[in-house]
Design a protein around this motif. Structure first.
Motif, PDB file in Angstrom:
ATOM      1  N   GLN A 229       6.329  18.590 -30.253  1.00 46.14           N
ATOM      2  CA  GLN A 229       6.511  18.470 -28.801  1.00 46.14           C
ATOM      3  C   GLN A 229       5.167  18.490 -28.092  1.00 46.14           C
ATOM      4  O   GLN A 229       4.913  17.667 -27.199  1.00 46.14           O
ATOM      5  N   GLU A 230       4.307  19.398 -28.471  1.00 42.59           N
ATOM      6  CA  GLU A 230       2.993  19.502 -27.841  1.00 42.59           C
ATOM      7  C   GLU A 230       2.152  18.261 -28.118  1.00 42.59           C
ATOM      8  O   GLU A 230       1.447  17.768 -27.230  1.00 42.59           O
ATOM      9  N   TRP A 231       2.229  17.731 -29.337  1.00 39.50           N
ATOM     10  CA  TRP A 231       1.505  16.509 -29.662  1.00 39.50           C
ATOM     11  C   TRP A 231       1.960  15.370 -28.754  1.00 39.50           C
ATOM     12  O   TRP A 231       1.140  14.613 -28.225  1.00 39.50           O
ATOM     13  N   ALA A 232       3.287  15.253 -28.567  1.00 42.81           N
ATOM     14  CA  ALA A 232       3.830  14.187 -27.719  1.00 42.81           C
ATOM     15  C   ALA A 232       3.327  14.319 -26.280  1.00 42.81           C
ATOM     16  O   ALA A 232       2.989  13.318 -25.642  1.00 42.81           O
ATOM     17  N   ILE A 233       3.252  15.531 -25.783  1.00 36.31           N
ATOM     18  CA  ILE A 233       2.774  15.752 -24.417  1.00 36.31           C
ATOM     19  C   ILE A 233       1.290  15.407 -24.301  1.00 36.31           C
ATOM     20  O   ILE A 233       0.872  14.693 -23.388  1.00 36.31           O
ATOM     21  N   VAL A 234       0.485  15.880 -25.253  1.00 40.45           N
ATOM     22  CA  VAL A 234      -0.961  15.646 -25.217  1.00 40.45           C
ATOM     23  C   VAL A 234      -1.286  14.155 -25.336  1.00 40.45           C
ATOM     24  O   VAL A 234      -2.187  13.652 -24.669  1.00 40.45           O
ATOM     25  N   HIS A 235      -0.549  13.441 -26.157  1.00 38.29           N
ATOM     26  CA  HIS A 235      -0.868  12.045 -26.446  1.00 38.29           C
ATOM     27  C   HIS A 235      -0.037  11.037 -25.660  1.00 38.29           C
ATOM     28  O   HIS A 235      -0.140   9.828 -25.910  1.00 38.29           O
TER      29      HIS A 235
ATOM     30  N   GLU B 126      17.934  32.194 -39.619  1.00 39.71           N
ATOM     31  CA  GLU B 126      16.576  32.461 -40.121  1.00 39.71           C
ATOM     32  C   GLU B 126      15.884  31.153 -40.497  1.00 39.71           C
ATOM     33  O   GLU B 126      14.724  30.924 -40.147  1.00 39.71           O
ATOM     34  N   ALA B 127      16.594  30.277 -41.186  1.00 37.09           N
ATOM     35  CA  ALA B 127      16.016  28.975 -41.550  1.00 37.09           C
ATOM     36  C   ALA B 127      15.694  28.160 -40.302  1.00 37.09           C
ATOM     37  O   ALA B 127      14.652  27.511 -40.224  1.00 37.09           O
ATOM     38  N   GLY B 128      16.587  28.204 -39.317  1.00 36.33           N
ATOM     39  CA  GLY B 128      16.347  27.487 -38.067  1.00 36.33           C
ATOM     40  C   GLY B 128      15.119  27.997 -37.333  1.00 36.33           C
ATOM     41  O   GLY B 128      14.358  27.224 -36.751  1.00 36.33           O
ATOM     42  N   ARG B 129      14.919  29.308 -37.377  1.00 32.38           N
ATOM     43  CA  ARG B 129      13.747  29.890 -36.699  1.00 32.38           C
ATOM     44  C   ARG B 129      12.444  29.434 -37.339  1.00 32.38           C
ATOM     45  O   ARG B 129      11.427  29.331 -36.668  1.00 32.38           O
ATOM     46  N   THR B 130      12.468  29.126 -38.639  1.00 38.55           N
ATOM     47  CA  THR B 130      11.237  28.649 -39.279  1.00 38.55           C
ATOM     48  C   THR B 130      10.861  27.248 -38.819  1.00 38.55           C
ATOM     49  O   THR B 130       9.731  26.815 -39.027  1.00 38.55           O
ATOM     50  N   LEU B 131      11.781  26.541 -38.176  1.00 34.25           N
ATOM     51  CA  LEU B 131      11.485  25.205 -37.643  1.00 34.25           C
ATOM     52  C   LEU B 131      10.813  25.247 -36.275  1.00 34.25           C
ATOM     53  O   LEU B 131      10.277  24.243 -35.826  1.00 34.25           O
ATOM     54  N   ARG B 132      10.854  26.377 -35.610  1.00 30.79           N
ATOM     55  CA  ARG B 132      10.338  26.451 -34.243  1.00 30.79           C
ATOM     56  C   ARG B 132       8.895  25.987 -34.140  1.00 30.79           C
ATOM     57  O   ARG B 132       8.571  25.163 -33.290  1.00 30.79           O
ATOM     58  N   GLU B 133       8.034  26.530 -34.958  1.00 26.62           N
ATOM     59  CA  GLU B 133       6.606  26.188 -34.856  1.00 26.62           C
ATOM     60  C   GLU B 133       6.317  24.724 -35.177  1.00 26.62           C
ATOM     61  O   GLU B 133       5.622  24.065 -34.409  1.00 26.62           O
ATOM     62  N   PRO B 134       6.813  24.185 -36.310  1.00 27.74           N
ATOM     63  CA  PRO B 134       6.537  22.764 -36.570  1.00 27.74           C
ATOM     64  C   PRO B 134       7.084  21.840 -35.485  1.00 27.74           C
ATOM     65  O   PRO B 134       6.409  20.887 -35.082  1.00 27.74           O
ATOM     66  N   LEU B 135       8.281  22.133 -34.974  1.00 28.84           N
ATOM     67  CA  LEU B 135       8.851  21.279 -33.943  1.00 28.84           C
ATOM     68  C   LEU B 135       8.143  21.469 -32.604  1.00 28.84           C
ATOM     69  O   LEU B 135       7.974  20.519 -31.847  1.00 28.84           O
ATOM     70  N   ARG B 136       7.706  22.671 -32.323  1.00 32.06           N
ATOM     71  CA  ARG B 136       6.928  22.909 -31.105  1.00 32.06           C
ATOM     72  C   ARG B 136       5.619  22.123 -31.177  1.00 32.06           C
ATOM     73  O   ARG B 136       5.170  21.550 -30.195  1.00 32.06           O
ATOM     74  N   ALA B 137       4.994  22.077 -32.362  1.00 35.97           N
ATOM     75  CA  ALA B 137       3.757  21.313 -32.545  1.00 35.97           C
ATOM     76  C   ALA B 137       3.995  19.829 -32.264  1.00 35.97           C
ATOM     77  O   ALA B 137       3.161  19.166 -31.631  1.00 35.97           O
TER      78      ALA B 137
END
Length: 127
Positions: A103-109, A90-101
């Motif tokens: 990853q997306e930032w790295a791709i965009v920039h 459950e704690a690990g699942r709460t990291l999905r969104e911040p870490l996905r953000a």
């Protein structure tokens, strides 16, 4: 009881335990493992295939650390051969969104950062 700043969580202090947590979740392999486990369970070999470039040793160490920190759950199925699966807690699942953000930032920039690196390296070259 008096709460110290380290207990209340100030990662700018050297003695704050949150630094360990930031080290864990800021690690590139953690980011990729959490992403690889986004949709559910995966076996060790499947994680190794999904995450190109990670060594067996680094995958093992990172998974053990994530399990110790309560972010990944490890299940051993008593079969022949033994089957081991990993999933996010459950704690690990709460990291999905911040870490996905991240990853997306790295791709965009990516192109902006690459251009800045190239300009910096060019400016530092002796004439």
């Amino acid at each position: 009881m008096v709460t110290t700043q380290a207990e209340s969580g100030s990662p700018y202090r050297a003695d704050c335990p949150t630094r360990h947590i930031l080290d864990r979740i800021g690690d590139r392999w953690t980011v990729l493992i959490v992403g690889a486990l986004w949709d559910g369970n995966a076996r060790f070999s499947e994680l190794r295939r999904r995450i190109e470039g990670i060594s067996q040793k680094m995958l093992t160490q990172t998974l053990r650390g994530l399990e110790r920190d309560g972010l990944v759950h490890r299940v051993v199925h008593p079969e022949v051969p033994v089957r081991v699966e990993y999933s996010l807690t459950e704690a690990g699942r709460t990291l999905r969104e911040p870490l996905r953000a991240l990853q997306e930032w790295a791709i965009v920039h990516l192109s902006d950062v690459s251009a800045s690196q190239e300009a910096y390296d060019h400016a530092k070259q002796p004439s």
